[in-house]
Design a protein around this motif. Structure first.
Motif, PDB file in Angstrom:
ATOM      1  N   PHE A  78     -29.891  32.848 -76.622  1.00 42.64           N
ATOM      2  CA  PHE A  78     -29.966  34.244 -77.607  1.00 42.64           C
ATOM      3  C   PHE A  78     -29.441  33.589 -78.895  1.00 42.64           C
ATOM      4  O   PHE A  78     -28.047  33.016 -79.713  1.00 42.64           O
ATOM      5  CB  PHE A  78     -28.296  35.526 -77.203  1.00 42.64           C
ATOM      6  CG  PHE A  78     -28.041  36.416 -79.083  1.00 42.64           C
ATOM      7  CD1 PHE A  78     -27.086  36.039 -79.496  1.00 42.64           C
ATOM      8  CD2 PHE A  78     -28.603  37.053 -78.693  1.00 42.64           C
ATOM      9  CE1 PHE A  78     -26.726  36.792 -80.214  1.00 42.64           C
ATOM     10  CE2 PHE A  78     -28.821  37.683 -79.913  1.00 42.64           C
ATOM     11  CZ  PHE A  78     -27.917  37.800 -80.961  1.00 42.64           C
ATOM     12  N   LEU A  85     -33.507  37.618 -78.081  1.00 41.69           N
ATOM     13  CA  LEU A  85     -32.768  37.270 -77.039  1.00 41.69           C
ATOM     14  C   LEU A  85     -34.363  36.768 -75.933  1.00 41.69           C
ATOM     15  O   LEU A  85     -35.017  37.083 -76.204  1.00 41.69           O
ATOM     16  CB  LEU A  85     -32.891  38.476 -75.847  1.00 41.69           C
ATOM     17  CG  LEU A  85     -31.565  39.682 -75.809  1.00 41.69           C
ATOM     18  CD1 LEU A  85     -31.254  40.574 -75.708  1.00 41.69           C
ATOM     19  CD2 LEU A  85     -30.047  38.064 -76.113  1.00 41.69           C
ATOM     20  N   ILE A 113     -22.626  39.407 -74.175  1.00 40.48           N
ATOM     21  CA  ILE A 113     -22.802  37.730 -74.259  1.00 40.48           C
ATOM     22  C   ILE A 113     -21.459  36.909 -73.911  1.00 40.48           C
ATOM     23  O   ILE A 113     -21.829  36.215 -73.329  1.00 40.48           O
ATOM     24  CB  ILE A 113     -23.844  37.048 -75.306  1.00 40.48           C
ATOM     25  CG1 ILE A 113     -25.069  38.227 -74.601  1.00 40.48           C
ATOM     26  CG2 ILE A 113     -24.069  35.531 -75.561  1.00 40.48           C
ATOM     27  CD1 ILE A 113     -26.462  37.511 -76.045  1.00 40.48           C
ATOM     28  N   VAL A 125     -22.012  32.662 -71.406  1.00 44.20           N
ATOM     29  CA  VAL A 125     -22.674  31.678 -73.062  1.00 44.20           C
ATOM     30  C   VAL A 125     -21.994  30.884 -73.787  1.00 44.20           C
ATOM     31  O   VAL A 125     -20.642  31.001 -73.537  1.00 44.20           O
ATOM     32  CB  VAL A 125     -23.236  33.048 -73.858  1.00 44.20           C
ATOM     33  CG1 VAL A 125     -23.916  32.725 -75.874  1.00 44.20           C
ATOM     34  CG2 VAL A 125     -24.190  34.105 -73.267  1.00 44.20           C
ATOM     35  N   THR A 135     -26.681  30.402 -72.060  1.00 44.41           N
ATOM     36  CA  THR A 135     -25.883  31.023 -70.953  1.00 44.41           C
ATOM     37  C   THR A 135     -25.972  29.341 -70.283  1.00 44.41           C
ATOM     38  O   THR A 135     -26.970  27.983 -70.606  1.00 44.41           O
ATOM     39  CB  THR A 135     -27.037  31.630 -70.379  1.00 44.41           C
ATOM     40  OG1 THR A 135     -28.320  30.857 -69.583  1.00 44.41           O
ATOM     41  CG2 THR A 135     -26.904  33.224 -71.258  1.00 44.41           C
TER      42      THR A 135
END
Length: 136
Positions: A78, A85, A113, A125, A135
């Motif tokens: 992100f 994303l 997230i 994340v 992530t």
């Protein structure tokens, strides 16, 4: 085999239901739409974005922008600066698959997230040195 179809109550109200193909009496096309007739009623094939969105949200996807519905457990990065994303861990160029996150959905996406154990999402994340979130 069950298939997802639209059960329409009126012009604006509908729900997505599953019907068993064994229960289908006939299938027909009318004005470009596909319809399935069962003994219980008439159903249409999922065809509009709103219908697809309702079906996919029921399958664990998340609306992140007016025109984007994302499978959040596939998100790997992100970018909080660009509010996008990504589905690769290190987006290298503009060819990397990505989806924008609108301001209206930003808080709920950030919550998913940052709280991977929530029922809405499962991405875990970490802060990435490049300024985005990635992530793990």
């Amino acid at each position: 085999m069950k298939i997802p179809v639209v059960k329409r109550f009126n012009k604006k109200e509908f729900e997505i239901v599953f019907i068993d193909l064994e229960d289908v009496l006939l299938m027909r096309s009318y004005r470009g739409e596909v319809y399935y007739q069962t003994r219980e009623g008439l159903y249409s094939q999922i065809s509009t974005f709103e219908e697809h969105e309702r079906f996919l949200v029921g399958q664990g996807f998340k609306k992140v922008d007016r025109c984007y519905v994302v499978q959040m457990d596939q998100v790997e990065f992100f970018d909080d600066v660009q509010q996008r994303l990504y589905f690769v861990s290190q987006p290298v160029n503009s060819d990397s698959p990505s989806a924008p996150v609108s301001g209206a959905h930003l808080k709920s996406v950030e919550k998913l997230i940052n709280n991977p154990g929530s029922k809405e999402g499962s991405a875990s994340v970490r802060n990435d040195l490049s300024g985005g979130l990635s992530t793990t």
